[in-house]
Design a protein around this motif. Sequence first.
Motif: not given
Length: 326
Positions: A13-42
Amino acid sequence: MFPSLLRAYSPMKMRCCFQRSICSASSSLVPVQLPSPMETHFWYVLPDQVKSVSLLNQYMGLLSPIEKENVLSMPGHQLQKRALLARALVRTTIARYQINGHVDPRSLKFKKNIHGKPEVVWQSEDGWCQPHLHFNISHSSSMIACGVTSNSRIGIDVEEKQRKIKNNVLAFARRYFSLHEMEYLSSISDSEVQHQEFIKLWTLKEAYVKALGKGFSAAPFKTFTVQVKTDSKRSFVLAEDLVFEASEIMVESLNDPKSLTSSWQFALLELAGSHYAAICMEKDKSIKVGMKVPVRLTAWKTIPFVEDECVSGTDAVMPIGGLIKL
């Protein structure tokens, strides 16, 4: 209210109920470049600031069936909420890096090494080189954090500054800390300062064990000691090249006292005025032995799908570096 809502949905039921909202929400995650050498993202989230039941249910829709089962098996809604936020933070954080194109946080798969440390299982495709992305997660009752590096193993730990200890600090520390660390704590006469230094040490030791990926049983705290090299300084670079000086933190294996484990670098921070955070990361293999390079750190306070705030260089992230000098 939250646990009853969760139990009202079966996994199907959860998969069916949340599928539509998550498809739209996942696109709202702001893209970030991979950390450079000796860099940590926190990345960190404060559970008390996540109040929306619909948002929590949306996070639940990101999880695998096993993850959902693990969340629901937690006793009490607060533990369930923290477990849910931890898994949602990992999935949404890794999905931001847009590896091999857009990544749906629901599609990520994980495995554990022989000591239980989780790792991402990347889907193999022709002509695609798997990314060397490493992550680690930690949480207290009031903060959940995820650290990310590229090409370097990482371990993190967050602890409340006012974490309560049932027994006397020294009596408790004696069970886990090395002789050198016990001498350091015993030399502090002020009980509150002693308590704070104990928390810092514990946080650093926890981060190191987690970076090794071995777990507490395979790398007991008493088999190594954390110390501060007081005759040199190391730079910590936060976001817009803001540089802070802090004492260099090192770890020494007691099984091989002649050898300092120089392949690891540490950062110790105060977060949101209420927590200590320790980061232990493996030095980039391209860096020559003995060479000192700045440790770059970028930190975000987040509520996934709602808001991201870069807090590097603000009062929310204060570099400490080493322990205080007496």
